[in-house]
Scaffold this motif. Structure first.
Motif, PDB file in Angstrom:
ATOM      1  N   THR A  29       0.831  -1.208   0.000  1.00 40.61           N
ATOM      2  CA  THR A  29       0.000   0.000   0.000  1.00 40.61           C
ATOM      3  C   THR A  29       0.863   1.255   0.000  1.00 40.61           C
ATOM      4  O   THR A  29       0.608   2.204  -0.755  1.00 40.61           O
ATOM      5  CB  THR A  29      -0.921   0.004   1.231  1.00 40.61           C
ATOM      6  N   LEU A  30       1.888   1.274   0.834  1.00 43.79           N
ATOM      7  CA  LEU A  30       2.775   2.436   0.896  1.00 43.79           C
ATOM      8  C   LEU A  30       3.538   2.618  -0.420  1.00 43.79           C
ATOM      9  O   LEU A  30       3.727   3.747  -0.881  1.00 43.79           O
ATOM     10  CB  LEU A  30       3.756   2.289   2.058  1.00 43.79           C
ATOM     11  N   ALA A  31       3.964   1.519  -1.022  1.00 45.50           N
ATOM     12  CA  ALA A  31       4.657   1.600  -2.308  1.00 45.50           C
ATOM     13  C   ALA A  31       3.723   2.114  -3.398  1.00 45.50           C
ATOM     14  O   ALA A  31       4.153   2.833  -4.310  1.00 45.50           O
ATOM     15  CB  ALA A  31       5.212   0.227  -2.686  1.00 45.50           C
ATOM     16  N   HIS A  32       2.449   1.753  -3.285  1.00 43.98           N
ATOM     17  CA  HIS A  32       1.446   2.236  -4.254  1.00 43.98           C
ATOM     18  C   HIS A  32       1.241   3.737  -4.106  1.00 43.98           C
ATOM     19  O   HIS A  32       1.148   4.461  -5.111  1.00 43.98           O
ATOM     20  CB  HIS A  32       0.125   1.487  -4.017  1.00 43.98           C
ATOM     21  N   MET A  33       1.188   4.211  -2.862  1.00 49.85           N
ATOM     22  CA  MET A  33       0.938   5.632  -2.629  1.00 49.85           C
ATOM     23  C   MET A  33       2.179   6.485  -2.879  1.00 49.85           C
ATOM     24  O   MET A  33       2.086   7.611  -3.335  1.00 49.85           O
ATOM     25  CB  MET A  33       0.424   5.834  -1.202  1.00 49.85           C
ATOM     26  N   HIS A  34       3.360   5.937  -2.544  1.00 54.38           N
ATOM     27  CA  HIS A  34       4.617   6.661  -2.724  1.00 54.38           C
ATOM     28  C   HIS A  34       5.619   5.748  -3.425  1.00 54.38           C
ATOM     29  O   HIS A  34       6.390   5.041  -2.769  1.00 54.38           O
ATOM     30  CB  HIS A  34       5.178   7.122  -1.373  1.00 54.38           C
ATOM     31  N   PRO A  35       5.628   5.730  -4.762  1.00 55.73           N
ATOM     32  CA  PRO A  35       6.484   4.815  -5.519  1.00 55.73           C
ATOM     33  C   PRO A  35       7.980   4.952  -5.219  1.00 55.73           C
ATOM     34  O   PRO A  35       8.736   4.007  -5.438  1.00 55.73           O
ATOM     35  CB  PRO A  35       6.186   5.174  -6.985  1.00 55.73           C
ATOM     36  N   LEU A  70      -2.023  15.694  11.221  1.00 55.79           N
ATOM     37  CA  LEU A  70      -2.847  16.233  10.148  1.00 55.79           C
ATOM     38  C   LEU A  70      -2.461  15.680   8.780  1.00 55.79           C
ATOM     39  O   LEU A  70      -3.108  15.971   7.789  1.00 55.79           O
ATOM     40  CB  LEU A  70      -2.751  17.770  10.127  1.00 55.79           C
ATOM     41  N   ALA A  71      -1.373  14.898   8.756  1.00 55.00           N
ATOM     42  CA  ALA A  71      -0.875  14.407   7.472  1.00 55.00           C
ATOM     43  C   ALA A  71      -1.856  13.426   6.839  1.00 55.00           C
ATOM     44  O   ALA A  71      -2.496  12.642   7.522  1.00 55.00           O
ATOM     45  CB  ALA A  71       0.482  13.738   7.663  1.00 55.00           C
ATOM     46  N   GLN A  72      -1.958  13.487   5.533  1.00 55.44           N
ATOM     47  CA  GLN A  72      -2.777  12.538   4.790  1.00 55.44           C
ATOM     48  C   GLN A  72      -1.980  12.062   3.586  1.00 55.44           C
ATOM     49  O   GLN A  72      -1.443  12.853   2.829  1.00 55.44           O
ATOM     50  CB  GLN A  72      -4.083  13.190   4.320  1.00 55.44           C
ATOM     51  N   LEU A  73      -1.883  10.753   3.420  1.00 51.84           N
ATOM     52  CA  LEU A  73      -1.199  10.175   2.279  1.00 51.84           C
ATOM     53  C   LEU A  73      -2.111  10.223   1.055  1.00 51.84           C
ATOM     54  O   LEU A  73      -3.312  10.446   1.170  1.00 51.84           O
ATOM     55  CB  LEU A  73      -0.828   8.730   2.597  1.00 51.84           C
ATOM     56  N   PRO A  74      -1.555  10.020  -0.132  1.00 50.97           N
ATOM     57  CA  PRO A  74      -2.385  10.016  -1.341  1.00 50.97           C
ATOM     58  C   PRO A  74      -3.437   8.912  -1.292  1.00 50.97           C
ATOM     59  O   PRO A  74      -3.300   7.920  -0.577  1.00 50.97           O
ATOM     60  CB  PRO A  74      -1.364   9.758  -2.460  1.00 50.97           C
ATOM     61  N   GLU A  75      -4.464   9.077  -2.073  1.00 54.05           N
ATOM     62  CA  GLU A  75      -5.561   8.104  -2.089  1.00 54.05           C
ATOM     63  C   GLU A  75      -5.103   6.773  -2.682  1.00 54.05           C
ATOM     64  O   GLU A  75      -4.289   6.739  -3.606  1.00 54.05           O
ATOM     65  CB  GLU A  75      -6.725   8.658  -2.913  1.00 54.05           C
ATOM     66  N   VAL A  76      -5.618   5.678  -2.138  1.00 51.83           N
ATOM     67  CA  VAL A  76      -5.332   4.342  -2.665  1.00 51.83           C
ATOM     68  C   VAL A  76      -6.325   4.052  -3.786  1.00 51.83           C
ATOM     69  O   VAL A  76      -7.534   3.982  -3.560  1.00 51.83           O
ATOM     70  CB  VAL A  76      -5.454   3.271  -1.558  1.00 51.83           C
ATOM     71  N   THR A  77      -5.801   3.886  -4.994  1.00 52.33           N
ATOM     72  CA  THR A  77      -6.675   3.654  -6.150  1.00 52.33           C
ATOM     73  C   THR A  77      -6.697   2.187  -6.577  1.00 52.33           C
ATOM     74  O   THR A  77      -7.555   1.797  -7.364  1.00 52.33           O
ATOM     75  CB  THR A  77      -6.222   4.514  -7.343  1.00 52.33           C
ATOM     76  N   ASP A  78      -5.777   1.388  -6.060  1.00 51.72           N
ATOM     77  CA  ASP A  78      -5.752  -0.034  -6.403  1.00 51.72           C
ATOM     78  C   ASP A  78      -6.923  -0.728  -5.706  1.00 51.72           C
ATOM     79  O   ASP A  78      -7.000  -0.747  -4.478  1.00 51.72           O
ATOM     80  CB  ASP A  78      -4.427  -0.654  -5.955  1.00 51.72           C
ATOM     81  N   PRO A  79      -7.846  -1.339  -6.460  1.00 49.25           N
ATOM     82  CA  PRO A  79      -9.055  -1.924  -5.838  1.00 49.25           C
ATOM     83  C   PRO A  79      -8.738  -3.082  -4.897  1.00 49.25           C
ATOM     84  O   PRO A  79      -9.408  -3.250  -3.874  1.00 49.25           O
ATOM     85  CB  PRO A  79      -9.883  -2.389  -7.048  1.00 49.25           C
ATOM     86  N   GLU A  80      -7.728  -3.890  -5.205  1.00 45.84           N
ATOM     87  CA  GLU A  80      -7.385  -5.025  -4.341  1.00 45.84           C
ATOM     88  C   GLU A  80      -6.851  -4.539  -2.997  1.00 45.84           C
ATOM     89  O   GLU A  80      -7.227  -5.067  -1.939  1.00 45.84           O
ATOM     90  CB  GLU A  80      -6.349  -5.913  -5.039  1.00 45.84           C
ATOM     91  N   LEU A  81      -5.994  -3.523  -3.030  1.00 46.78           N
ATOM     92  CA  LEU A  81      -5.470  -2.975  -1.783  1.00 46.78           C
ATOM     93  C   LEU A  81      -6.582  -2.288  -1.000  1.00 46.78           C
ATOM     94  O   LEU A  81      -6.654  -2.400   0.227  1.00 46.78           O
ATOM     95  CB  LEU A  81      -4.341  -1.988  -2.085  1.00 46.78           C
ATOM     96  N   ARG A  82      -7.432  -1.579  -1.706  1.00 46.18           N
ATOM     97  CA  ARG A  82      -8.522  -0.881  -1.036  1.00 46.18           C
ATOM     98  C   ARG A  82      -9.427  -1.871  -0.304  1.00 46.18           C
ATOM     99  O   ARG A  82      -9.858  -1.636   0.832  1.00 46.18           O
ATOM    100  CB  ARG A  82      -9.313  -0.095  -2.090  1.00 46.18           C
ATOM    101  N   ASP A  92      -4.731   7.454   6.778  1.00 43.89           N
ATOM    102  CA  ASP A  92      -4.765   8.050   8.112  1.00 43.89           C
ATOM    103  C   ASP A  92      -3.533   7.590   8.899  1.00 43.89           C
ATOM    104  O   ASP A  92      -3.375   6.397   9.196  1.00 43.89           O
ATOM    105  CB  ASP A  92      -6.039   7.608   8.831  1.00 43.89           C
ATOM    106  N   PRO A  93      -2.622   8.516   9.287  1.00 42.68           N
ATOM    107  CA  PRO A  93      -1.421   8.123  10.037  1.00 42.68           C
ATOM    108  C   PRO A  93      -1.727   7.372  11.325  1.00 42.68           C
ATOM    109  O   PRO A  93      -0.987   6.471  11.713  1.00 42.68           O
ATOM    110  CB  PRO A  93      -0.732   9.465  10.322  1.00 42.68           C
ATOM    111  N   GLN A  94      -2.825   7.728  11.990  1.00 42.25           N
ATOM    112  CA  GLN A  94      -3.177   7.042  13.235  1.00 42.25           C
ATOM    113  C   GLN A  94      -3.594   5.597  12.973  1.00 42.25           C
ATOM    114  O   GLN A  94      -3.311   4.703  13.777  1.00 42.25           O
ATOM    115  CB  GLN A  94      -4.288   7.807  13.958  1.00 42.25           C
ATOM    116  N   ALA A  95      -4.259   5.373  11.837  1.00 42.42           N
ATOM    117  CA  ALA A  95      -4.632   4.008  11.471  1.00 42.42           C
ATOM    118  C   ALA A  95      -3.384   3.192  11.149  1.00 42.42           C
ATOM    119  O   ALA A  95      -3.262   2.024  11.542  1.00 42.42           O
ATOM    120  CB  ALA A  95      -5.581   4.017  10.274  1.00 42.42           C
ATOM    121  N   LEU A  96      -2.442   3.796  10.433  1.00 46.30           N
ATOM    122  CA  LEU A  96      -1.178   3.122  10.137  1.00 46.30           C
ATOM    123  C   LEU A  96      -0.431   2.777  11.421  1.00 46.30           C
ATOM    124  O   LEU A  96       0.120   1.687  11.565  1.00 46.30           O
ATOM    125  CB  LEU A  96      -0.300   4.015   9.254  1.00 46.30           C
TER     126      LEU A  96
END
Length: 219
Positions: A29-35, A70-82, A92-96
């Motif tokens: 997921t992190l690699a998907h959001m930040h290649p 307050l940080a928010q990562l880019p949206e996850v667009t990969d349906p399998e990861l979502r 959400d950093p707190q969820a991570l």
């Protein structure tokens, strides 16, 4: 009915297997959001032992994303990861952080940040206190990472200085030969000599501190 040792061992092995799978979901997921992210960097509180998010960094240690409330990562667009995250928002950093703490309790292997990932780190940072999970050790550096940029900054600097200069003032005759009284009189009447103070010549800087830096713009 008592739980057998074998049942306990089987449960522990199953939990460890699930932890490994969840780690793969997290890193994918992190690699998907930040290649360009190679490492998810963490800090462990020396007193409580709890983990805290620090940043996502490149293979050379450059910061891709610094975490805060307050940080928010880019949206996850990969349906399998979502789908894998269900109702939890991986942006959400707190969820991570909660996922990472769960993995920590299950014995997930957090390793020391590699030396190669410290080339672009803050030279004043205590990198020995950092832990990480490998997101993609072969991730390429972002384009232009090694070029210089022009940064427009607002700096706040405090200096302690000593001025030495000569001046001529009118003082009461009765204090002219009394150094202590003369000092007190001039301290109370700065207007008598302040105009003769040259802020450039005759100055000795005893101490200087950079109190604050505010990033305003980069080109």
């Amino acid at each position: 009915m008592h739980t057998t040792l074998q049942e306990c061992q089987d449960a522990l092995e199953a939990a460890q297997g699930q932890a490994q799978g969840l780690t793969r979901t997290l890193t994918a997921t992190l690699a998907h959001m930040h290649p360009h992210a190679a490492y998810l960097v963490l800090r462990r509180d020396t007193r409580s032992g709890e983990l805290h998010l620090d940043s996502l960094r490149t293979a050379g240690g450059g910061t891709q994303c610094a975490f805060d409330d307050l940080a928010q990562l880019p949206e996850v667009t990969d349906p399998e990861l979502r789908t894998a995250w269900g109702r939890t928002d991986p942006r959400d950093p707190q969820a991570l952080l909660q996922v990472l703490r769960d993995l920590d309790r299950l014995g997930a292997p957090f390793v020391r940040l590699p030396d190669a990932a410290q080339e672009q780190a803050d030279p004043y940072e205590d990198t020995a206190a950092l832990l990480c999970i490998v997101v993609n050790a072969e991730a390429s550096e972002p384009e232009g990472h090694d070029r210089e940029v022009t940064a427009h900054l607002a700096l706040t600097v405090t200096e302690q200085v000593t001025y030495e200069f000569t001046t001529e003032v009118q003082v009461p005759a009765y204090i002219a030969n009394n150094p202590s009284a003369l000092h007190g009189y001039l301290a109370d009447n700065e207007d008598l000599w302040l105009d003769d103070l040259d802020p450039v010549s005759g100055v000795t800087i005893n101490e200087r501190s950079l109190d604050d830096v505010e990033f305003t713009l980069a080109a």
